[in-house]
Design a protein around this motif. Structure first.
Motif, mmCIF file in Angstrom:
data_model
loop_
_atom_site.group_PDB
_atom_site.id
_atom_site.type_symbol
_atom_site.label_atom_id
_atom_site.label_comp_id
_atom_site.label_asym_id
_atom_site.label_seq_id
_atom_site.Cartn_x
_atom_site.Cartn_y
_atom_site.Cartn_z
ATOM 1 N N ARG A 1 0.843 -1.201 0.000
ATOM 2 C CA ARG A 1 0.000 0.000 0.000
ATOM 3 C C ARG A 1 0.865 1.231 0.000
ATOM 4 O O ARG A 1 1.849 1.288 0.736
ATOM 5 C CB ARG A 1 -0.835 0.040 1.285
ATOM 6 N N TYR A 2 0.503 2.199 -0.823
ATOM 7 C CA TYR A 2 1.084 3.530 -0.712
ATOM 8 C C TYR A 2 -0.074 4.397 -0.220
ATOM 9 O O TYR A 2 -1.008 4.635 -0.981
ATOM 10 C CB TYR A 2 1.571 4.044 -2.064
ATOM 11 N N GLY A 3 -0.049 4.801 1.014
ATOM 12 C CA GLY A 3 -1.209 5.501 1.547
ATOM 13 C C GLY A 3 -2.350 4.501 1.679
ATOM 14 O O GLY A 3 -2.140 3.382 2.161
ATOM 15 N N PRO B 1 -4.104 0.143 -2.332
ATOM 16 C CA PRO B 1 -3.107 -0.905 -2.540
ATOM 17 C C PRO B 1 -2.602 -0.906 -3.986
ATOM 18 O O PRO B 1 -3.409 -0.910 -4.923
ATOM 19 C CB PRO B 1 -3.858 -2.196 -2.216
ATOM 20 N N ALA B 2 -1.288 -0.865 -4.161
ATOM 21 C CA ALA B 2 -0.692 -0.987 -5.500
ATOM 22 C C ALA B 2 -0.622 -2.463 -5.876
ATOM 23 O O ALA B 2 -0.766 -2.840 -7.040
ATOM 24 C CB ALA B 2 0.700 -0.373 -5.509
ATOM 25 N N VAL B 3 -0.403 -3.316 -4.860
ATOM 26 C CA VAL B 3 -0.415 -4.767 -5.033
ATOM 27 C C VAL B 3 -1.279 -5.303 -3.900
ATOM 28 O O VAL B 3 -1.096 -4.921 -2.746
ATOM 29 C CB VAL B 3 1.015 -5.358 -4.958
ATOM 30 N N GLY C 1 -1.105 -6.115 -17.566
ATOM 31 C CA GLY C 1 -2.127 -5.354 -16.847
ATOM 32 C C GLY C 1 -2.086 -3.929 -17.337
ATOM 33 O O GLY C 1 -1.037 -3.475 -17.809
ATOM 34 N N PRO C 2 -3.212 -3.226 -17.214
ATOM 35 C CA PRO C 2 -3.223 -1.822 -17.661
ATOM 36 C C PRO C 2 -2.198 -1.001 -16.874
ATOM 37 O O PRO C 2 -1.747 -1.439 -15.815
ATOM 38 C CB PRO C 2 -4.651 -1.365 -17.310
ATOM 39 N N ASN C 3 -1.854 0.167 -17.365
ATOM 40 C CA ASN C 3 -0.948 1.040 -16.624
ATOM 41 C C ASN C 3 -1.487 1.269 -15.226
ATOM 42 O O ASN C 3 -2.680 1.476 -15.038
ATOM 43 C CB ASN C 3 -0.790 2.388 -17.347
ATOM 44 N N GLY C 4 -0.610 1.182 -14.242
ATOM 45 C CA GLY C 4 -1.022 1.395 -12.860
ATOM 46 C C GLY C 4 -1.541 0.134 -12.182
ATOM 47 O O GLY C 4 -1.957 0.164 -11.023
ATOM 48 N N ALA C 5 -1.509 -1.003 -12.883
ATOM 49 C CA ALA C 5 -2.045 -2.258 -12.326
ATOM 50 C C ALA C 5 -1.192 -2.800 -11.177
ATOM 51 O O ALA C 5 -1.688 -3.578 -10.353
ATOM 52 C CB ALA C 5 -2.153 -3.314 -13.418
ATOM 53 N N GLY C 6 0.078 -2.401 -11.133
ATOM 54 C CA GLY C 6 0.945 -2.877 -10.047
ATOM 55 C C GLY C 6 2.088 -3.771 -10.505
ATOM 56 O O GLY C 6 2.768 -4.387 -9.680
ATOM 57 N N LYS C 7 2.352 -3.817 -11.811
ATOM 58 C CA LYS C 7 3.398 -4.705 -12.335
ATOM 59 C C LYS C 7 4.794 -4.295 -11.846
ATOM 60 O O LYS C 7 5.546 -5.129 -11.341
ATOM 61 C CB LYS C 7 3.364 -4.720 -13.878
ATOM 62 N N SER C 8 5.123 -3.016 -12.012
ATOM 63 C CA SER C 8 6.459 -2.563 -11.596
ATOM 64 C C SER C 8 6.635 -2.705 -10.091
ATOM 65 O O SER C 8 7.705 -3.116 -9.623
ATOM 66 C CB SER C 8 6.693 -1.092 -11.959
ATOM 67 N N THR C 9 5.598 -2.381 -9.347
ATOM 68 C CA THR C 9 5.686 -2.505 -7.886
ATOM 69 C C THR C 9 5.953 -3.957 -7.510
ATOM 70 O O THR C 9 6.808 -4.252 -6.670
ATOM 71 C CB THR C 9 4.382 -2.005 -7.222
ATOM 72 N N THR C 10 5.250 -4.893 -8.157
ATOM 73 C CA THR C 10 5.470 -6.319 -7.876
ATOM 74 C C THR C 10 6.923 -6.694 -8.150
ATOM 75 O O THR C 10 7.569 -7.368 -7.342
ATOM 76 C CB THR C 10 4.527 -7.184 -8.748
ATOM 77 N N MET C 11 7.459 -6.226 -9.282
ATOM 78 C CA MET C 11 8.839 -6.566 -9.628
ATOM 79 C C MET C 11 9.821 -5.955 -8.622
ATOM 80 O O MET C 11 10.790 -6.586 -8.225
ATOM 81 C CB MET C 11 9.147 -6.116 -11.045
ATOM 82 N N ARG C 12 9.541 -4.718 -8.202
ATOM 83 C CA ARG C 12 10.424 -4.090 -7.204
ATOM 84 C C ARG C 12 10.376 -4.854 -5.883
ATOM 85 O O ARG C 12 11.396 -5.004 -5.209
ATOM 86 C CB ARG C 12 10.026 -2.631 -6.971
ATOM 87 N N LEU C 13 9.200 -5.358 -5.538
ATOM 88 C CA LEU C 13 9.071 -6.130 -4.285
ATOM 89 C C LEU C 13 9.846 -7.448 -4.388
ATOM 90 O O LEU C 13 10.501 -7.868 -3.439
ATOM 91 C CB LEU C 13 7.598 -6.403 -3.965
ATOM 92 N N TYR D 1 -8.964 5.287 -14.800
ATOM 93 C CA TYR D 1 -8.781 6.551 -15.524
ATOM 94 C C TYR D 1 -8.394 7.624 -14.524
ATOM 95 O O TYR D 1 -9.037 7.764 -13.482
ATOM 96 C CB TYR D 1 -10.073 6.922 -16.251
ATOM 97 N N ARG D 2 -7.346 8.374 -14.844
ATOM 98 C CA ARG D 2 -6.921 9.415 -13.913
ATOM 99 C C ARG D 2 -6.964 10.766 -14.589
ATOM 100 O O ARG D 2 -6.741 10.853 -15.772
ATOM 101 C CB ARG D 2 -5.489 9.171 -13.439
HETATM 102 P P1 ADP Z 1 2.305 -0.703 -13.503
HETATM 103 O O1 ADP Z 1 3.747 -1.075 -13.486
HETATM 104 O O2 ADP Z 1 1.390 -1.861 -13.688
HETATM 105 O O3 ADP Z 1 1.999 0.402 -14.479
HETATM 106 P P2 ADP Z 1 2.864 0.414 -10.897
HETATM 107 O O4 ADP Z 1 3.362 -0.711 -10.073
HETATM 108 O O5 ADP Z 1 3.874 1.372 -11.450
HETATM 109 O O6 ADP Z 1 1.921 -0.140 -12.051
HETATM 110 O O7 ADP Z 1 1.839 1.276 -10.033
HETATM 111 C C1 ADP Z 1 0.765 0.702 -9.290
HETATM 112 C C2 ADP Z 1 0.075 1.783 -8.465
HETATM 113 O O8 ADP Z 1 0.908 2.179 -7.391
HETATM 114 C C3 ADP Z 1 -0.237 3.053 -9.235
HETATM 115 O O9 ADP Z 1 -1.474 3.542 -8.785
HETATM 116 C C4 ADP Z 1 0.893 3.980 -8.859
HETATM 117 O O10 ADP Z 1 0.490 5.325 -8.935
HETATM 118 C C5 ADP Z 1 1.175 3.555 -7.405
HETATM 119 N N1 ADP Z 1 2.582 3.746 -7.003
HETATM 120 C C6 ADP Z 1 3.649 3.089 -7.512
HETATM 121 N N2 ADP Z 1 4.783 3.484 -6.891
HETATM 122 C C7 ADP Z 1 4.421 4.427 -5.987
HETATM 123 C C8 ADP Z 1 5.138 5.214 -5.006
HETATM 124 N N3 ADP Z 1 6.464 5.101 -4.876
HETATM 125 N N4 ADP Z 1 4.419 6.052 -4.246
HETATM 126 C C9 ADP Z 1 3.071 6.158 -4.359
HETATM 127 N N5 ADP Z 1 2.345 5.449 -5.246
HETATM 128 C C10 ADP Z 1 3.002 4.579 -6.042
#
Ligand code: ADP
Length: 240
Positions: A14-16, A19-21, A38-50, A239-240
């Protein structure tokens, strides 16, 4: 422990408040290219960083060969990754960049030459990385990921910004790495690209698992992979 398994157990970040994942459970196995969609913002990059220990989960866990990344004795020998090709020191030559990585990870210098040849950068190995095009930086990032000859490879949107030759090259390399028995996890927001590269598909939306399936299963259930993707993610586009 099986060589080259990524396992997510109710992984949550969770960021705030959002939940991102979100409670993501998944096993990624060797011998396949697994497309992580997954669509943009789905949480793919966050999952990989984790998975790479670059961020800490709020709850749940991400395991690489049964351990958290931070607990791997020699991580570069188990997992290679490319998350952001631009994030490389521009002042060094490609050769020196890789030599420094090899040295700090106990990898012999001969391997540097090998990976530069493998990605087609041998001819520009002495050139400063700052002068590289995006495609060349992408190849250098892949060379770095391959340096430790790891069983697991993870690439975040690797074809973004590449020309058709670069795209084809990455596609063939990913398939070859999987055919060698490695675990290849590739994120993308484009089903059309994954249809040509992956043999397994994982789709997430709003941080949650939507589908985990083979390409063959999806094509038998839907008229096309594109339609499968559109129909499965229809409720998840934010949509943002
Ligand atoms: P994807 O890679 O699928 O496009 P991300 O993992 O980049 O998705 O983002 C998932 C969600 O988490 C988005 O809503 C994004 O705005 C939020 N998010 C990602 N990183 C941060 C961060 N460091 N701080 C706050 N919100 C974040």
């Amino acid at each position: 422990m099986v060589w080259g398994v990524i396992e997510l157990r109710r992984l949550t970040k969770r960021y705030g408040r959002t939940p991102a994942v979100d409670e993501l459970s998944l096993r990624v196995e060797p011998g396949h290219v697994t497309g992580f969609l997954g669509p943009n913002g789905a949480g793919k990059s966050t999952t990989m960083r984790l998975i790479l220990g670059l961020d800490h989960p709020t709850s749940g866990e991400a395991l690489v060969n049964g351990r958290r990344y931070a607990r791997l004795p020699r991580p570069m020998l188990e997992v290679g990754s490319l998350l952001d090709a631009g994030a490389v020191h521009g002042g060094r030559s490609a050769y020196n960049h890789l030599r420094w990585m090899a040295r700090t990870n106990g990898i012999g210098e001969r391997r540097v030459t090998e990976v530069l040849e493998e990605v087609g950068l041998a001819g520009v190995a002495r050139k400063r990385v700052g002068e590289f095009s995006l495609g060349m930086k992408q190849r250098l990032g892949i060379a770095a990921a391959l340096l430790g000859d790891p069983g697991i490879l993870m690439f975040d949107e690797p074809v973004n910004g590449l020309d058709p030759d670069g795209v084809r090259w990455i596609r063939e390399l990913m398939r070859a790495l999987a055919a060698q028995g490695r675990t290849v996890l590739l994120s993308s927001h484009l089903m059309s690209e994954m249809a040509l590269t992956a043999d397994r598909i994982v789709i997430i939306g709003r941080g949650k698992l939507i589908t985990e399936s083979s390409v063959a299963e999806l094509t038998s259930r839907y008229p096309s992979l594109e339609e499968a993707y559109m129909s499965l993610t229809a409720d998840s586009v934010v949509y943002r």
